[in-house]
Design an enzyme around this catalytic site. Structure first.
Site, PDB file in Angstrom:
ATOM      1  N   GLU A 175     -39.307  -5.999  18.661  1.00 26.75           N
ATOM      2  CA  GLU A 175     -38.915  -6.337  20.027  1.00 26.75           C
ATOM      3  C   GLU A 175     -39.055  -5.152  20.978  1.00 26.75           C
ATOM      4  OE1 GLU A 175     -35.106  -5.320  17.734  1.00 26.75           O
ATOM      5  OE2 GLU A 175     -37.085  -6.224  17.384  1.00 26.75           O
ATOM      6  N   SER A 225     -38.048   0.392   7.640  1.00 30.90           N
ATOM      7  CA  SER A 225     -37.269   1.411   6.939  1.00 30.90           C
ATOM      8  C   SER A 225     -36.793   0.886   5.589  1.00 30.90           C
ATOM      9  CB  SER A 225     -36.053   1.826   7.784  1.00 30.90           C
ATOM     10  OG  SER A 225     -35.124   0.753   7.875  1.00 30.90           O
ATOM     11  N   CYS A 280     -45.472   5.790   8.649  1.00 31.27           N
ATOM     12  CA  CYS A 280     -44.916   5.851   7.300  1.00 31.27           C
ATOM     13  C   CYS A 280     -45.804   6.685   6.388  1.00 31.27           C
ATOM     14  CB  CYS A 280     -44.730   4.445   6.712  1.00 31.27           C
ATOM     15  SG  CYS A 280     -46.270   3.568   6.414  1.00 31.27           S
ATOM     16  N   GLU A 382     -35.979  10.487   6.057  1.00 28.29           N
ATOM     17  CA  GLU A 382     -37.210  10.340   6.830  1.00 28.29           C
ATOM     18  C   GLU A 382     -36.913  10.625   8.296  1.00 28.29           C
ATOM     19  OE1 GLU A 382     -40.858   7.138   7.114  1.00 28.29           O
ATOM     20  OE2 GLU A 382     -38.817   6.343   6.968  1.00 28.29           O
TER      21      GLU A 382
END
Length: 498
Positions: A175, A225, A280, A382
């Site tokens: 979104e 994630s 990623c 991360e």
């Protein structure tokens, strides 16, 4: 201010009681609003997909391929507009957006070969006058849930191949930057796709949970994630769905003492800071074997970073742009703060970038941190920003153990001139995608993408051959046509061939 709606059964639907602001991350200002789908809206999209499935399933594979060929042409013809939409909402520099789109188009090209990819296996006379064959049949209505960092490419990891295999699709994009994804779906309609085969619903967790619980959805693909991937996978499985959920990463590059250091630095610059590190597959940790290699790496890297340009997407001379939101900018700053507090050295500090004319943008400058250890929070998690951390070890074995010990296993690489070391590394490292002097070992479209450990939940990787397997189910048929007048008596033993 324009509103971004949903694509359901070939029509744009804008009715909604909930909207969310979309920001231009370079300026920090609100540019649009996106409708957030209710449970009823998502169910409407699923109903449209289910209604379209029987006819689409029975459409010959060659006709489905022709639509994909036309779709590819339209993507290429409208590439500049797609890249502009990505830049305005994601902040990605125009050349990076073009690269993302091209990698997505390559997955469409792979889907164009679906008549060949769906060919089954046939064996004649497996028994007396008995033939056996297998078919790859579509699943039905399938869904994709995709992240903000690749609004064009990652959805095209999913829906072109799923649709080419004969499924119908419901996509829930991020979104935060939905415009390019919706526009691409409209191009697929323009290419001749029947109404209802491809549907797009924008939304948040409410929309996601409908996709995970509705029994009409047979499979779910996800990229995001690790905590969310784990939730998606466990919830989808609990509801009897096939699921592939790709999660987070902490990608390491081993820098051996014999490495071509100038080449390694050039490669690391793009791999660590390209797309603002919001990949990623971003290389976020450089593991230097020996202090001599570590000193050389830090010295050359810090010098090279002086020439990096961060700024708005519209200036193609910039190397990378802002991060996606103000909250994420502050999160990245927090990781840099924590590394400094834990005793690491901030060699190049990106916490106060000065971008003339874009003072309110969500920018983080390229950051280099030395002296990082396994116990630091900034190493364990991360960061998803333009931050490269340097860890120093004494041996290659220590470096490999460091990588194997991390909970993530998405991508890794080694820089070396030693073929024996490279072969040992690629054979034994516990990571799903490996590069040898290649910093971003993202597989091409006709291979498959996926990590190990907590970077992937599910047995099958994304796109490529695994994508065909994920979006189809195998059926094996065995038949015999006995000769007229020949009848065998009943047999109560397991059929065998002796």
């Amino acid at each position: 201010m324009s509103n971004i709606g949903h694509l359901i059964n070939g029509e744009i639907v804008t009715d909604s009681t909930r909207y969310q602001d979309i920001f231009n991350p370079a300026t920090g200002t609100i540019s649009k609003q996106v409708a957030l789908a209710s449970k009823e809206t998502v169910e409407e999209a699923i109903t449209a997909a289910q209604a379209a499935y029987p006819e689409w399933r029975n459409t010959p594979a060659i006709k489905r391929a022709r639509i994909m060929f036309k779709f590819k042409e339209l993507l290429e013809a409208n590439a500049n507009h797609i890249c502009k939409l990505i830049g305005e909402e994601h902040g990605k520099i125009s050349h990076d957006a073009a690269g993302e789109l091209q990698r997505g188009i390559e997955n469409v090209e792979y889907a164009c070969g679906i008549p060949e990819l769906l060919k089954g296996e046939y064996s004649k006379n497996v028994g007396p006058s008995i033939d056996s064959w297998s078919e790859l049949q579509p699943l039905g209505v399938v869904a994709g849930i995709t992240p903000f960092n690749f609004p064009a490419m990652v959805p095209m990891w999913m829906f072109p191949l799923a649709i080419a295999c004969g499924n119908t699709f419901v996509l829930k994009p991020s979104e935060r930057d939905p415009s390019s994804t919706l526009y691409i779906a409209q191009l697929l309609q323009e290419a001749g796709l029947p109404d209802g085969v491809m549907n797009v619903v924008n939304g948040d967790k409410e929309a996601v949970d409908v996709l995970l619980s509705d029994q009409r959805i047979k499979a779910v693909s996800f990229v995001g994630s690790t905590p969310i991937a784990e939730y998606i996978y466990s919830t989808a499985n609990a509801n009897g769905k096939r699921c592939q959920a790709l999660g987070g990463a902490k990608n390491h590059a081993i820098i051996m003492p014999d490495a071509d250091m100038d080449n390694a630095v050039n490669q690391l610059l793009g791999a660590a800071f390209g797309s603002s590190g919001e990949r990623c597959m971003a290389l976020s940790v450089a593991v230097a074997v020996g202090n001599e290699a570590g000193d050389a790496l830090v010295a050359k890297m810090s010098e090279a970073m002086k020439d990096l340009k961060v700024g708005a997407f519209s200036d193609s001379s910039n190397d990378f742009g802002p991060v996606i939101t103000r909250q994420h900018q502050q999160k990245v700053f927090g990781f840099i703060d924590s590394a400094e507090k834990d005793g690491a050295t901030i060699v190049v500090d990106g916490r106060a970038p000065e971008i003339a004319g874009y003072e309110n943008g969500f920018f983080v400058g390229a950051t280099l941190i030395d002296g990082v250890t396994q116990t630091m929070q900034s190493y364990q998690q991360e960061i998803f920003g333009p931050v490269l951390q340097v860890v120093r070890v004494n041996t290659m074995e220590e470096a490999m153990q460091l990588i194997d010990d991390h909970e993530y296993g998405n991508g890794t690489c080694i820089f070396t001139r030693d073929g024996e070391a490279a072969r040992y590394f690629s054979d034994h490292i516990q990571v799903g995608m490996v590069g040898i002097n290649i910093p971003l070992p993202v597989p091409v479209a006709y291979h498959s993408f996926g990590g190990w450990k907590r970077s992937l939940f599910g047995d099958l990787h994304a796109y490529g051959p695994d994508g065909v397997r994920f979006y189809t189910k195998r059926k094996t048929i065995t038949q015999r046509w006995p000769s007229a007048g020949v009848r065998e008596g009943a047999s109560f033993s397991m059929p065998t061939m002796k």
